[in-house]
Scaffold this motif. Sequence first.
Motif, mmCIF file in Angstrom:
data_model
loop_
_atom_site.group_PDB
_atom_site.id
_atom_site.type_symbol
_atom_site.label_atom_id
_atom_site.label_comp_id
_atom_site.label_asym_id
_atom_site.label_seq_id
_atom_site.Cartn_x
_atom_site.Cartn_y
_atom_site.Cartn_z
ATOM 1 N N TYR A 1 0.783 -1.211 -0.024
ATOM 2 C CA TYR A 1 -0.190 0.018 0.040
ATOM 3 C C TYR A 1 1.011 1.411 -0.001
ATOM 4 O O TYR A 1 1.883 1.357 0.720
ATOM 5 N N LYS A 2 0.652 2.040 -0.839
ATOM 6 C CA LYS A 2 1.498 3.549 -1.074
ATOM 7 C C LYS A 2 0.799 4.432 -0.203
ATOM 8 O O LYS A 2 -0.362 4.744 -0.439
ATOM 9 N N HIS B 1 3.581 2.427 2.745
ATOM 10 C CA HIS B 1 3.173 3.030 4.187
ATOM 11 C C HIS B 1 3.936 2.241 5.088
ATOM 12 O O HIS B 1 4.271 3.040 6.327
ATOM 13 N N TYR C 1 -2.045 -8.074 5.983
ATOM 14 C CA TYR C 1 -1.701 -8.213 4.374
ATOM 15 C C TYR C 1 -3.185 -8.893 3.998
ATOM 16 O O TYR C 1 -4.068 -9.498 4.699
ATOM 17 N N PHE D 1 -0.961 -8.393 -0.751
ATOM 18 C CA PHE D 1 -1.009 -7.222 -0.876
ATOM 19 C C PHE D 1 -0.794 -6.593 0.549
ATOM 20 O O PHE D 1 -1.412 -6.820 1.469
ATOM 21 N N ILE E 1 -0.728 -4.195 3.647
ATOM 22 C CA ILE E 1 -1.446 -3.195 3.952
ATOM 23 C C ILE E 1 -0.589 -2.188 4.879
ATOM 24 O O ILE E 1 -0.225 -0.892 4.779
ATOM 25 N N THR E 2 0.006 -2.883 5.991
ATOM 26 C CA THR E 2 1.035 -2.208 6.838
ATOM 27 C C THR E 2 1.851 -3.240 7.645
ATOM 28 O O THR E 2 1.383 -4.343 7.586
#
Length: 95
Positions: A6-7, A15, A60, A70, A72-73
């Motif tokens: 995640y950007k 992030h 994720y 993907f 997330i953090t």
Amino acid sequence: MNIRFYKDPETGLPHIYNHGVTEDEVEDVLLNPGENWQGRRKTRNALGQTQSGRYLQVVYVRDPKPDSVFVITAYELTGKPLTAYRRRQRKRGRR
């Protein structure tokens, strides 16, 4: 394993950088998690130790593509959560 991140909309960078975590550390935990469980809303949580010795929690979701996630953090475990994780690992005979 294909790992996407995640950007942060403000910086355009992953992030995880906001938490002082690198892509390599996330990969370490995802490839060899000490714990991995279902989170909220289709997320998954992986806890583990990086090759450098840090303990991280990675949040994720699985991508539709095989062998792809993907992130997330991710952040470092400290305090009581770290103590509890280490205790659970000792009971399981790890580390």
